[in-house]
Scaffold this active site. Structure first.
Site, PDB file in Angstrom:
ATOM      1  N   SER A 103       0.820  -1.146  -0.178  1.00 45.03           N
ATOM      2  CA  SER A 103       0.010  -0.039  -0.030  1.00 45.03           C
ATOM      3  C   SER A 103       0.756   1.183   0.202  1.00 45.03           C
ATOM      4  CB  SER A 103      -1.065  -0.008   1.135  1.00 45.03           C
ATOM      5  OG  SER A 103      -0.170   0.312   2.302  1.00 45.03           O
ATOM      6  N   LYS A 104       0.260   2.363  -0.648  1.00 46.64           N
ATOM      7  CA  LYS A 104       0.847   3.596  -0.508  1.00 46.64           C
ATOM      8  C   LYS A 104       1.426   4.077   0.774  1.00 46.64           C
ATOM      9  CE  LYS A 104      -1.472   6.132  -4.326  1.00 46.64           C
ATOM     10  NZ  LYS A 104      -2.176   6.947  -4.446  1.00 46.64           N
ATOM     11  N   ARG A 105       0.477   3.644   1.778  1.00 41.51           N
ATOM     12  CA  ARG A 105       0.986   4.254   3.190  1.00 41.51           C
ATOM     13  C   ARG A 105       2.284   3.669   3.677  1.00 41.51           C
ATOM     14  NH1 ARG A 105      -3.181   1.745   6.026  1.00 41.51           N
ATOM     15  NH2 ARG A 105      -4.345   1.497   4.141  1.00 41.51           N
ATOM     16  N   GLN A 106       2.785   2.536   3.178  1.00 36.21           N
ATOM     17  CA  GLN A 106       3.936   2.004   3.579  1.00 36.21           C
ATOM     18  C   GLN A 106       5.275   2.467   2.705  1.00 36.21           C
ATOM     19  OE1 GLN A 106       4.477  -1.380   5.719  1.00 36.21           O
ATOM     20  NE2 GLN A 106       2.286  -1.689   6.222  1.00 36.21           N
ATOM     21  N   GLY A 107       5.006   3.201   1.540  1.00 33.67           N
ATOM     22  CA  GLY A 107       6.081   3.643   0.754  1.00 33.67           C
ATOM     23  C   GLY A 107       5.470   3.787  -0.609  1.00 33.67           C
TER      24      GLY A 107
END
Ligand code: GLU
Length: 502
Positions: A261-265
Protein backbone atom coordinates in the site's frame (compact mmCIF):
# COMPACT_ATOMS: atom_id res chain seq x y z
CA UNK A 1 -4.39 -23.62 -29.75
CA UNK A 2 -1.52 -26.05 -30.22
CA UNK A 3 1.38 -24.52 -32.10
CA UNK A 4 -0.14 -21.05 -32.11
CA UNK A 5 2.30 -18.19 -31.92
CA UNK A 6 2.27 -16.64 -28.44
CA UNK A 7 0.52 -13.28 -28.05
CA UNK A 8 0.31 -11.52 -24.68
CA UNK A 9 -0.97 -8.16 -23.58
CA UNK A 10 -0.67 -5.56 -20.87
CA UNK A 11 -3.99 -3.79 -20.49
CA UNK A 12 -3.68 -0.83 -18.15
CA UNK A 13 -6.38 1.69 -17.37
CA UNK A 14 -5.15 5.26 -17.87
CA UNK A 15 -6.02 6.40 -14.37
CA UNK A 16 -2.73 8.04 -13.40
CA UNK A 17 0.63 6.56 -12.60
CA UNK A 18 2.06 3.09 -13.35
CA UNK A 19 1.83 0.96 -10.21
CA UNK A 20 4.84 -1.28 -9.50
CA UNK A 21 2.42 -4.22 -9.68
CA UNK A 22 1.44 -3.03 -13.15
CA UNK A 23 5.07 -2.87 -14.17
CA UNK A 24 5.52 -6.46 -13.01
CA UNK A 25 2.46 -7.58 -15.00
CA UNK A 26 3.76 -5.77 -18.08
CA UNK A 27 7.25 -7.21 -17.60
CA UNK A 28 6.10 -10.82 -17.21
CA UNK A 29 3.88 -10.52 -20.28
CA UNK A 30 6.79 -9.02 -22.19
CA UNK A 31 9.35 -11.58 -20.99
CA UNK A 32 7.07 -14.50 -21.75
CA UNK A 33 6.22 -13.22 -25.23
CA UNK A 34 9.85 -12.49 -26.09
CA UNK A 35 11.04 -15.82 -24.73
CA UNK A 36 8.50 -17.62 -26.94
CA UNK A 37 9.30 -15.45 -29.97
CA UNK A 38 5.82 -14.09 -29.68
CA UNK A 39 4.14 -10.70 -29.73
CA UNK A 40 3.62 -8.31 -26.83
CA UNK A 41 0.76 -5.84 -27.06
CA UNK A 42 -0.36 -2.82 -25.06
CA UNK A 43 -4.09 -2.19 -24.95
CA UNK A 44 -5.56 0.79 -23.13
CA UNK A 45 -8.67 0.02 -21.09
CA UNK A 46 -10.40 3.35 -20.73
CA UNK A 47 -14.03 2.30 -20.51
CA UNK A 48 -14.41 3.82 -17.06
CA UNK A 49 -14.61 7.38 -18.27
CA UNK A 50 -14.95 8.75 -14.73
CA UNK A 51 -11.47 7.50 -13.80
CA UNK A 52 -9.71 8.51 -17.01
CA UNK A 53 -6.81 10.93 -16.52
CA UNK A 54 -5.64 13.16 -19.36
CA UNK A 55 -2.13 12.30 -20.54
CA UNK A 56 -1.99 9.08 -18.50
CA UNK A 57 -1.85 6.84 -21.58
CA UNK A 58 1.22 8.57 -22.97
CA UNK A 59 2.92 8.56 -19.57
CA UNK A 60 2.24 4.85 -19.06
CA UNK A 61 3.77 3.95 -22.39
CA UNK A 62 6.70 6.27 -21.78
CA UNK A 63 7.42 4.70 -18.40
CA UNK A 64 7.23 1.20 -19.90
CA UNK A 65 9.62 2.22 -22.65
CA UNK A 66 11.97 3.68 -20.04
CA UNK A 67 11.97 0.23 -18.47
CA UNK A 68 12.82 -1.33 -21.84
CA UNK A 69 9.36 -2.83 -22.31
CA UNK A 70 8.57 -1.99 -25.89
CA UNK A 71 5.33 -3.25 -27.36
CA UNK A 72 5.11 -4.80 -30.82
CA UNK A 73 1.56 -3.46 -31.12
CA UNK A 74 0.13 -0.52 -29.18
CA UNK A 75 -1.93 2.65 -29.58
CA UNK A 76 1.30 4.50 -30.42
CA UNK A 77 2.79 1.96 -32.81
CA UNK A 78 -0.37 0.46 -34.30
CA UNK A 79 -0.73 -3.13 -35.49
CA UNK A 80 -3.13 -5.47 -37.29
CA UNK A 81 -5.59 -5.81 -34.41
CA UNK A 82 -6.37 -2.17 -33.61
CA UNK A 83 -7.69 0.12 -32.47
CA UNK A 84 -5.79 -0.56 -29.23
CA UNK A 85 -7.80 1.88 -27.12
CA UNK A 86 -11.12 0.52 -25.92
CA UNK A 87 -13.05 3.78 -26.19
CA UNK A 88 -12.40 3.58 -29.95
CA UNK A 89 -13.99 0.13 -30.15
CA UNK A 90 -17.50 0.90 -28.88
CA UNK A 91 -19.25 -0.30 -32.05
CA UNK A 92 -17.55 -3.68 -31.65
CA UNK A 93 -18.83 -4.15 -28.09
CA UNK A 94 -22.24 -3.00 -29.16
CA UNK A 95 -22.40 -5.61 -31.89
CA UNK A 96 -21.42 -8.45 -29.56
CA UNK A 97 -23.78 -7.28 -26.88
CA UNK A 98 -26.69 -7.36 -29.35
CA UNK A 99 -25.75 -10.94 -30.13
CA UNK A 100 -25.94 -11.89 -26.43
CA UNK A 101 -29.32 -10.16 -26.10
CA UNK A 102 -30.63 -12.06 -29.11
CA UNK A 103 -29.31 -15.35 -27.78
CA UNK A 104 -30.89 -14.75 -24.36
CA UNK A 105 -27.55 -14.61 -22.57
CA UNK A 106 -28.05 -10.96 -21.62
CA UNK A 107 -30.94 -8.72 -20.58
CA UNK A 108 -31.85 -5.10 -19.93
CA UNK A 109 -31.99 -3.94 -16.32
CA UNK A 110 -33.70 -0.67 -15.39
CA UNK A 111 -33.03 -0.82 -11.65
CA UNK A 112 -31.97 2.50 -10.13
CA UNK A 113 -28.91 2.97 -7.91
CA UNK A 114 -31.16 3.44 -4.88
CA UNK A 115 -33.04 0.23 -5.59
CA UNK A 116 -29.82 -1.74 -6.02
CA UNK A 117 -28.39 -0.32 -2.83
CA UNK A 118 -31.55 -1.12 -0.88
CA UNK A 119 -31.46 -4.67 -2.16
CA UNK A 120 -27.80 -4.94 -1.23
CA UNK A 121 -28.37 -3.77 2.33
CA UNK A 122 -31.26 -6.17 2.73
CA UNK A 123 -29.15 -9.13 1.60
CA UNK A 124 -26.32 -8.14 3.92
CA UNK A 125 -28.81 -7.95 6.81
CA UNK A 126 -30.01 -11.43 5.93
CA UNK A 127 -26.45 -12.68 6.00
CA UNK A 128 -26.41 -13.31 2.24
CA UNK A 129 -23.71 -12.47 -0.27
CA UNK A 130 -25.00 -9.36 -2.10
CA UNK A 131 -26.08 -10.14 -5.65
CA UNK A 132 -28.44 -8.60 -8.16
CA UNK A 133 -31.96 -9.93 -7.45
CA UNK A 134 -32.87 -10.42 -11.13
CA UNK A 135 -35.91 -8.21 -10.83
CA UNK A 136 -35.68 -7.34 -14.53
CA UNK A 137 -35.04 -10.85 -15.84
CA UNK A 138 -37.45 -11.28 -18.79
CA UNK A 139 -40.10 -13.98 -18.89
CA UNK A 140 -38.46 -15.81 -21.75
CA UNK A 141 -35.28 -16.16 -19.71
CA UNK A 142 -37.00 -17.57 -16.64
CA UNK A 143 -37.85 -14.23 -15.02
CA UNK A 144 -41.12 -12.39 -14.57
CA UNK A 145 -40.87 -9.31 -16.80
CA UNK A 146 -42.97 -9.39 -19.99
CA UNK A 147 -41.24 -8.20 -23.12
CA UNK A 148 -43.89 -5.47 -23.57
CA UNK A 149 -42.75 -3.84 -20.33
CA UNK A 150 -39.14 -3.87 -21.45
CA UNK A 151 -40.09 -2.38 -24.80
CA UNK A 152 -42.09 0.34 -23.06
CA UNK A 153 -39.19 1.34 -20.84
CA UNK A 154 -36.85 1.42 -23.83
CA UNK A 155 -39.29 3.57 -25.79
CA UNK A 156 -39.59 5.96 -22.86
CA UNK A 157 -35.83 6.34 -22.83
CA UNK A 158 -35.44 5.10 -19.24
CA UNK A 159 -31.73 4.57 -18.51
CA UNK A 160 -30.64 0.94 -18.39
CA UNK A 161 -27.68 -1.37 -18.13
CA UNK A 162 -27.28 -4.72 -19.85
CA UNK A 163 -26.48 -7.71 -17.67
CA UNK A 164 -25.28 -11.19 -18.52
CA UNK A 165 -27.39 -14.04 -17.29
CA UNK A 166 -25.27 -16.45 -15.31
CA UNK A 167 -26.65 -19.95 -15.81
CA UNK A 168 -28.04 -21.60 -12.69
CA UNK A 169 -26.50 -24.67 -11.11
CA UNK A 170 -23.30 -24.92 -13.08
CA UNK A 171 -19.77 -24.91 -11.90
CA UNK A 172 -17.02 -23.09 -13.77
CA UNK A 173 -13.67 -24.80 -13.79
CA UNK A 174 -10.33 -23.78 -15.24
CA UNK A 175 -6.64 -24.49 -14.94
CA UNK A 176 -4.47 -21.54 -13.94
CA UNK A 177 -0.83 -21.88 -15.02
CA UNK A 178 0.35 -20.64 -11.62
CA UNK A 179 -2.44 -21.77 -9.31
CA UNK A 180 -3.49 -25.07 -10.87
CA UNK A 181 -7.16 -26.07 -11.01
CA UNK A 182 -9.68 -23.49 -9.78
CA UNK A 183 -13.44 -24.01 -9.49
CA UNK A 184 -16.37 -21.63 -8.90
CA UNK A 185 -20.03 -22.42 -8.28
CA UNK A 186 -22.37 -20.33 -10.44
CA UNK A 187 -24.48 -19.57 -7.36
CA UNK A 188 -21.67 -17.25 -6.23
CA UNK A 189 -21.49 -15.38 -9.56
CA UNK A 190 -23.44 -12.18 -10.00
CA UNK A 191 -25.33 -11.24 -13.19
CA UNK A 192 -22.49 -8.97 -14.20
CA UNK A 193 -23.25 -5.68 -15.93
CA UNK A 194 -21.82 -5.83 -19.47
CA UNK A 195 -22.96 -2.45 -20.77
CA UNK A 196 -23.27 0.57 -18.54
CA UNK A 197 -25.93 3.25 -18.78
CA UNK A 198 -23.42 5.60 -20.44
CA UNK A 199 -23.14 3.18 -23.36
CA UNK A 200 -19.64 2.04 -22.42
CA UNK A 201 -18.89 -1.62 -21.77
CA UNK A 202 -17.61 -2.77 -18.39
CA UNK A 203 -14.04 -4.00 -18.02
CA UNK A 204 -15.23 -7.62 -17.98
CA UNK A 205 -17.12 -7.45 -21.24
CA UNK A 206 -14.66 -5.33 -23.19
CA UNK A 207 -11.63 -7.32 -22.10
CA UNK A 208 -13.15 -10.66 -23.07
CA UNK A 209 -14.19 -9.39 -26.49
CA UNK A 210 -10.80 -7.82 -27.11
CA UNK A 211 -8.77 -10.71 -25.74
CA UNK A 212 -10.56 -12.93 -28.23
CA UNK A 213 -10.51 -10.58 -31.23
CA UNK A 214 -6.88 -9.64 -30.64
CA UNK A 215 -6.08 -13.33 -30.58
CA UNK A 216 -4.21 -13.55 -27.28
CA UNK A 217 -2.93 -16.98 -26.35
CA UNK A 218 -2.05 -16.17 -22.73
CA UNK A 219 -3.55 -13.78 -20.19
CA UNK A 220 -1.08 -12.92 -17.44
CA UNK A 221 -2.38 -10.54 -14.78
CA UNK A 222 -2.59 -9.84 -11.05
CA UNK A 223 -4.30 -12.14 -8.58
CA UNK A 224 -7.01 -9.55 -7.93
CA UNK A 225 -8.58 -10.55 -11.25
CA UNK A 226 -8.90 -14.23 -10.37
CA UNK A 227 -12.49 -13.90 -9.04
CA UNK A 228 -13.52 -12.40 -12.41
CA UNK A 229 -12.48 -15.51 -14.30
CA UNK A 230 -15.79 -17.42 -14.08
CA UNK A 231 -17.71 -14.46 -15.60
CA UNK A 232 -15.14 -14.22 -18.36
CA UNK A 233 -15.24 -17.95 -19.05
CA UNK A 234 -19.04 -17.89 -19.25
CA UNK A 235 -18.81 -15.15 -21.85
CA UNK A 236 -16.36 -17.24 -23.88
CA UNK A 237 -18.84 -20.08 -23.68
CA UNK A 238 -21.79 -17.91 -24.76
CA UNK A 239 -19.87 -16.90 -27.87
CA UNK A 240 -18.47 -20.38 -28.51
CA UNK A 241 -14.90 -19.10 -28.33
CA UNK A 242 -11.90 -20.95 -26.98
CA UNK A 243 -10.51 -19.10 -23.94
CA UNK A 244 -6.81 -18.26 -23.76
CA UNK A 245 -4.56 -19.81 -21.11
CA UNK A 246 -4.41 -17.79 -17.90
CA UNK A 247 -1.86 -17.07 -15.19
CA UNK A 248 -2.67 -14.97 -12.12
CA UNK A 249 0.39 -13.44 -10.48
CA UNK A 250 0.88 -13.44 -6.71
CA UNK A 251 0.01 -10.38 -4.62
CA UNK A 252 2.68 -7.84 -3.77
CA UNK A 253 3.15 -7.41 -0.02
CA UNK A 254 4.64 -4.86 2.33
CA UNK A 255 7.50 -6.20 4.49
CA UNK A 256 4.95 -6.84 7.28
CA UNK A 257 3.10 -9.06 4.77
CA UNK A 258 0.08 -6.77 4.47
CA UNK A 259 -1.06 -5.93 0.92
CA UNK A 260 1.33 -3.46 -0.70
CA UNK A 261 0.00 0.00 0.00
CA UNK A 262 0.91 3.62 -0.53
CA UNK A 263 0.94 4.12 3.22
CA UNK A 264 4.09 2.04 3.63
CA UNK A 265 6.07 3.49 0.73
CA UNK A 266 5.99 4.51 -2.89
CA UNK A 267 3.99 2.35 -5.27
CA UNK A 268 4.27 4.46 -8.43
CA UNK A 269 7.12 3.52 -10.76
CA UNK A 270 7.46 7.22 -11.56
CA UNK A 271 8.38 7.89 -7.90
CA UNK A 272 11.30 5.51 -8.19
CA UNK A 273 12.36 7.04 -11.47
CA UNK A 274 12.27 10.49 -9.86
CA UNK A 275 14.40 9.29 -6.96
CA UNK A 276 17.06 8.24 -9.43
CA UNK A 277 16.76 4.46 -9.59
CA UNK A 278 17.99 3.07 -12.88
CA UNK A 279 15.76 1.14 -15.26
CA UNK A 280 18.06 -1.90 -15.04
CA UNK A 281 17.76 -2.14 -11.26
CA UNK A 282 14.02 -1.63 -11.24
CA UNK A 283 13.38 -4.20 -13.95
CA UNK A 284 15.66 -6.69 -12.19
CA UNK A 285 13.95 -6.02 -8.87
CA UNK A 286 10.42 -6.27 -10.23
CA UNK A 287 11.26 -9.47 -12.13
CA UNK A 288 12.15 -11.14 -8.82
CA UNK A 289 8.79 -10.26 -7.24
CA UNK A 290 7.29 -13.69 -7.66
CA UNK A 291 9.70 -15.32 -10.08
CA UNK A 292 13.00 -17.09 -9.43
CA UNK A 293 15.23 -19.11 -11.63
CA UNK A 294 14.98 -22.16 -9.42
CA UNK A 295 17.13 -24.24 -7.16
CA UNK A 296 20.82 -24.24 -7.79
CA UNK A 297 20.92 -20.66 -9.02
CA UNK A 298 22.57 -18.05 -6.87
CA UNK A 299 22.25 -15.36 -9.51
CA UNK A 300 20.51 -12.20 -8.36
CA UNK A 301 21.58 -9.64 -10.94
CA UNK A 302 19.98 -10.13 -14.34
CA UNK A 303 19.97 -8.06 -17.48
CA UNK A 304 16.80 -7.83 -19.56
CA UNK A 305 18.30 -10.25 -22.11
CA UNK A 306 19.06 -12.78 -19.38
CA UNK A 307 15.54 -12.42 -18.03
CA UNK A 308 14.08 -13.09 -21.47
CA UNK A 309 16.24 -16.16 -21.75
CA UNK A 310 15.48 -17.56 -18.30
CA UNK A 311 11.91 -16.50 -17.54
CA UNK A 312 9.17 -19.08 -17.31
CA UNK A 313 5.63 -18.92 -15.93
CA UNK A 314 6.16 -22.30 -14.27
CA UNK A 315 8.69 -20.66 -11.97
CA UNK A 316 6.30 -17.96 -10.77
CA UNK A 317 5.17 -18.78 -7.22
CA UNK A 318 1.71 -18.61 -5.69
CA UNK A 319 2.77 -17.02 -2.42
CA UNK A 320 2.67 -13.23 -2.03
CA UNK A 321 5.92 -11.49 -2.97
CA UNK A 322 7.41 -9.07 -0.45
CA UNK A 323 8.36 -5.69 -1.84
CA UNK A 324 11.62 -4.98 -0.08
CA UNK A 325 13.19 -1.63 -0.93
CA UNK A 326 16.51 -2.67 0.67
CA UNK A 327 16.82 -5.27 -2.06
CA UNK A 328 16.18 -2.62 -4.70
CA UNK A 329 18.84 -0.37 -3.15
CA UNK A 330 21.28 -3.26 -3.12
CA UNK A 331 20.60 -3.98 -6.79
CA UNK A 332 21.05 -0.31 -7.66
CA UNK A 333 24.48 -0.40 -6.05
CA UNK A 334 25.39 -3.56 -7.95
CA UNK A 335 24.52 -1.82 -11.20
CA UNK A 336 26.59 1.23 -10.39
CA UNK A 337 29.55 -0.94 -9.43
CA UNK A 338 29.43 -2.90 -12.64
CA UNK A 339 28.61 -0.21 -15.21
CA UNK A 340 31.33 1.08 -17.48
CA UNK A 341 32.63 4.63 -17.01
CA UNK A 342 31.34 5.54 -20.47
CA UNK A 343 27.82 4.45 -19.54
CA UNK A 344 27.94 6.37 -16.29
CA UNK A 345 29.40 9.46 -17.92
CA UNK A 346 26.53 9.43 -20.40
CA UNK A 347 24.11 9.57 -17.48
CA UNK A 348 25.89 12.03 -15.22
CA UNK A 349 27.13 14.57 -17.72
CA UNK A 350 23.67 15.95 -18.49
CA UNK A 351 22.95 16.15 -14.77
CA UNK A 352 26.18 18.08 -14.22
CA UNK A 353 25.47 20.41 -17.14
CA UNK A 354 22.06 21.10 -15.60
CA UNK A 355 23.69 21.97 -12.26
CA UNK A 356 26.20 24.22 -14.02
CA UNK A 357 23.29 26.16 -15.49
CA UNK A 358 22.03 26.89 -12.01
CA UNK A 359 25.24 27.36 -10.08
CA UNK A 360 28.58 28.98 -10.74
CA UNK A 361 31.72 26.86 -10.56
CA UNK A 362 35.18 28.29 -9.98
CA UNK A 363 36.73 25.30 -11.70
CA UNK A 364 37.38 25.35 -15.46
CA UNK A 365 34.23 24.05 -17.11
CA UNK A 366 36.09 22.25 -19.89
CA UNK A 367 37.99 20.26 -17.27
CA UNK A 368 35.16 19.27 -14.95
CA UNK A 369 32.89 18.27 -17.82
CA UNK A 370 35.60 16.28 -19.60
CA UNK A 371 35.37 12.50 -19.80
CA UNK A 372 38.83 12.22 -18.28
CA UNK A 373 37.86 14.20 -15.17
CA UNK A 374 34.47 12.49 -14.79
CA UNK A 375 35.95 9.04 -15.05
CA UNK A 376 38.33 9.86 -12.20
CA UNK A 377 35.41 11.04 -10.07
CA UNK A 378 33.53 7.86 -10.97
CA UNK A 379 36.36 5.59 -9.92
CA UNK A 380 36.69 7.40 -6.57
CA UNK A 381 32.96 7.45 -5.85
CA UNK A 382 31.63 4.24 -7.45
CA UNK A 383 31.53 2.33 -4.17
CA UNK A 384 30.08 5.25 -2.24
CA UNK A 385 27.04 6.38 -4.15
CA UNK A 386 23.57 4.84 -4.01
CA UNK A 387 22.25 6.43 -7.21
CA UNK A 388 23.84 7.56 -10.45
CA UNK A 389 22.85 11.19 -9.88
CA UNK A 390 24.86 11.14 -6.65
CA UNK A 391 28.07 11.30 -8.69
CA UNK A 392 26.98 14.93 -9.02
CA UNK A 393 24.65 15.67 -6.13
CA UNK A 394 26.31 13.75 -3.31
CA UNK A 395 29.79 14.69 -4.55
CA UNK A 396 29.16 18.27 -5.58
CA UNK A 397 32.56 19.36 -4.22
CA UNK A 398 34.14 17.81 -7.30
CA UNK A 399 32.58 20.66 -9.27
CA UNK A 400 31.57 23.41 -6.86
CA UNK A 401 33.14 25.20 -3.89
CA UNK A 402 31.81 23.97 -0.56
CA UNK A 403 29.16 26.44 0.55
CA UNK A 404 29.39 25.38 4.18
CA UNK A 405 31.56 23.26 6.44
CA UNK A 406 30.34 20.42 8.64
CA UNK A 407 30.14 22.24 11.97
CA UNK A 408 30.41 19.21 14.21
CA UNK A 409 33.49 18.04 12.36
CA UNK A 410 35.10 21.49 12.57
CA UNK A 411 34.54 21.56 16.33
CA UNK A 412 36.10 18.16 16.69
CA UNK A 413 39.04 18.54 14.31
CA UNK A 414 40.26 22.10 14.79
CA UNK A 415 42.98 22.75 17.37
CA UNK A 416 44.53 26.09 18.33
CA UNK A 417 47.45 25.61 15.93
CA UNK A 418 45.53 24.04 13.01
CA UNK A 419 45.24 27.16 10.87
CA UNK A 420 48.89 28.10 11.38
CA UNK A 421 49.99 24.58 10.41
CA UNK A 422 47.76 24.67 7.35
CA UNK A 423 49.22 27.99 6.26
CA UNK A 424 52.69 26.44 6.31
CA UNK A 425 51.52 23.29 4.60
CA UNK A 426 49.94 25.30 1.79
CA UNK A 427 53.40 26.52 0.87
CA UNK A 428 54.62 22.95 0.61
CA UNK A 429 51.69 21.93 -1.54
CA UNK A 430 52.29 24.94 -3.72
CA UNK A 431 55.86 23.84 -4.33
CA UNK A 432 54.87 20.35 -5.48
CA UNK A 433 55.71 19.94 -9.09
CA UNK A 434 53.54 16.92 -9.58
CA UNK A 435 50.30 17.20 -7.60
CA UNK A 436 49.80 13.45 -7.21
CA UNK A 437 48.20 11.50 -4.37
CA UNK A 438 51.55 9.91 -3.66
CA UNK A 439 53.42 13.22 -3.44
CA UNK A 440 50.73 14.86 -1.34
CA UNK A 441 50.78 11.96 1.10
CA UNK A 442 54.58 11.92 1.37
CA UNK A 443 54.82 15.65 1.90
CA UNK A 444 52.12 15.65 4.56
CA UNK A 445 53.88 12.89 6.48
CA UNK A 446 57.20 14.67 6.16
CA UNK A 447 55.59 17.88 7.38
CA UNK A 448 53.95 16.50 10.53
CA UNK A 449 56.57 13.94 11.65
CA UNK A 450 59.20 16.40 13.06
CA UNK A 451 56.40 18.14 14.96
CA UNK A 452 55.49 14.89 16.70
CA UNK A 453 52.03 14.97 15.11
CA UNK A 454 50.07 12.29 13.31
CA UNK A 455 48.94 12.82 9.71
CA UNK A 456 45.32 12.63 10.91
CA UNK A 457 45.92 15.96 12.70
CA UNK A 458 45.73 17.65 9.30
CA UNK A 459 44.00 15.02 7.16
CA UNK A 460 40.58 15.81 8.63
CA UNK A 461 40.89 19.61 8.37
CA UNK A 462 42.19 19.25 4.81
CA UNK A 463 39.19 17.11 3.88
CA UNK A 464 36.71 19.51 5.47
CA UNK A 465 38.29 22.52 3.76
CA UNK A 466 38.38 20.98 0.33
CA UNK A 467 35.00 19.21 0.39
CA UNK A 468 32.94 20.81 3.17
CA UNK A 469 32.15 17.37 4.61
CA UNK A 470 33.90 14.94 6.91
CA UNK A 471 33.65 11.76 4.85
CA UNK A 472 34.53 10.71 1.34
CA UNK A 473 37.05 8.81 -0.71
CA UNK A 474 40.79 8.62 0.01
CA UNK A 475 41.84 12.21 0.80
CA UNK A 476 45.06 12.13 -1.21
CA UNK A 477 43.33 10.84 -4.33
CA UNK A 478 40.51 13.31 -3.91
CA UNK A 479 42.99 16.21 -3.73
CA UNK A 480 44.83 14.93 -6.78
CA UNK A 481 41.59 14.83 -8.78
CA UNK A 482 40.53 18.30 -7.60
CA UNK A 483 43.91 19.65 -8.70
CA UNK A 484 46.41 21.99 -7.12
CA UNK A 485 44.75 25.27 -7.95
CA UNK A 486 41.37 24.30 -6.53
CA UNK A 487 42.82 22.69 -3.42
CA UNK A 488 45.02 25.67 -2.56
CA UNK A 489 42.19 28.12 -3.18
CA UNK A 490 39.82 26.17 -0.97
CA UNK A 491 42.31 25.86 1.91
CA UNK A 492 43.27 29.53 1.85
CA UNK A 493 39.65 30.71 1.61
CA UNK A 494 38.46 28.18 4.18
CA UNK A 495 40.87 29.06 6.94
CA UNK A 496 39.70 32.63 6.73
CA UNK A 497 36.24 31.39 7.69
CA UNK A 498 37.09 28.65 10.18
CA UNK A 499 38.84 29.08 13.48
CA UNK A 500 39.57 27.13 16.63
CA UNK A 501 36.51 27.14 18.83
CA UNK A 502 38.15 26.26 22.16
N1 GLU B 1 -7.55 -2.89 -17.02
C1 GLU B 1 -7.25 -3.93 -16.08
C2 GLU B 1 -6.29 -3.32 -15.07
O1 GLU B 1 -6.25 -2.15 -14.98
C3 GLU B 1 -6.67 -5.13 -16.79
C4 GLU B 1 -6.87 -6.45 -16.12
C5 GLU B 1 -6.51 -7.57 -17.05
O2 GLU B 1 -5.33 -7.73 -17.35
O3 GLU B 1 -7.40 -8.27 -17.51
O4 GLU B 1 -5.57 -3.95 -14.37
Amino acid sequence: MVGKRVRTRFAPSPTGYLHVGGLRTALYNYLFAKKMNGTFVIRIEDTDQTRKVEGAQKDLIKTLEWAGIIADESPEHGGDFGPYVQSERLDIYDKYCRQLLEDNHAYYCFATHEELEENRQLQIKQGLQPKYNRKWLPEEMGGSVPSSQIKKKLDEGVPYVIRMKVPDYVSVWFEDIIRGPVEFDSATIDDQVLMKSDGFPTYHFASVIDDHLMDFTHIIRGEEWLPSMPKHLLLYEFFGWEPPKVAHLPLLLNPDRSKLSKRQGDVAVEDYVRKGYSNDAIVNFVAMLGWNEGEGSEQEVYSMDQLVEKFSLERVGKAGAVFNVDKLNWLEKQYIKSRSSEDLIAVIKPILLGELEKKESLMPREIITSDAYLSQVIELMRERVGFEHEFVTFSSYFYFEPDSYDEEAVKKRWAADTNALLRDFVLILESLEEFSAENIEASLKEFVAPKGLKAAYLIHPLRILSSGVSFGPSLYHMLEVLGKETVLRRIVKGIEKISFQG
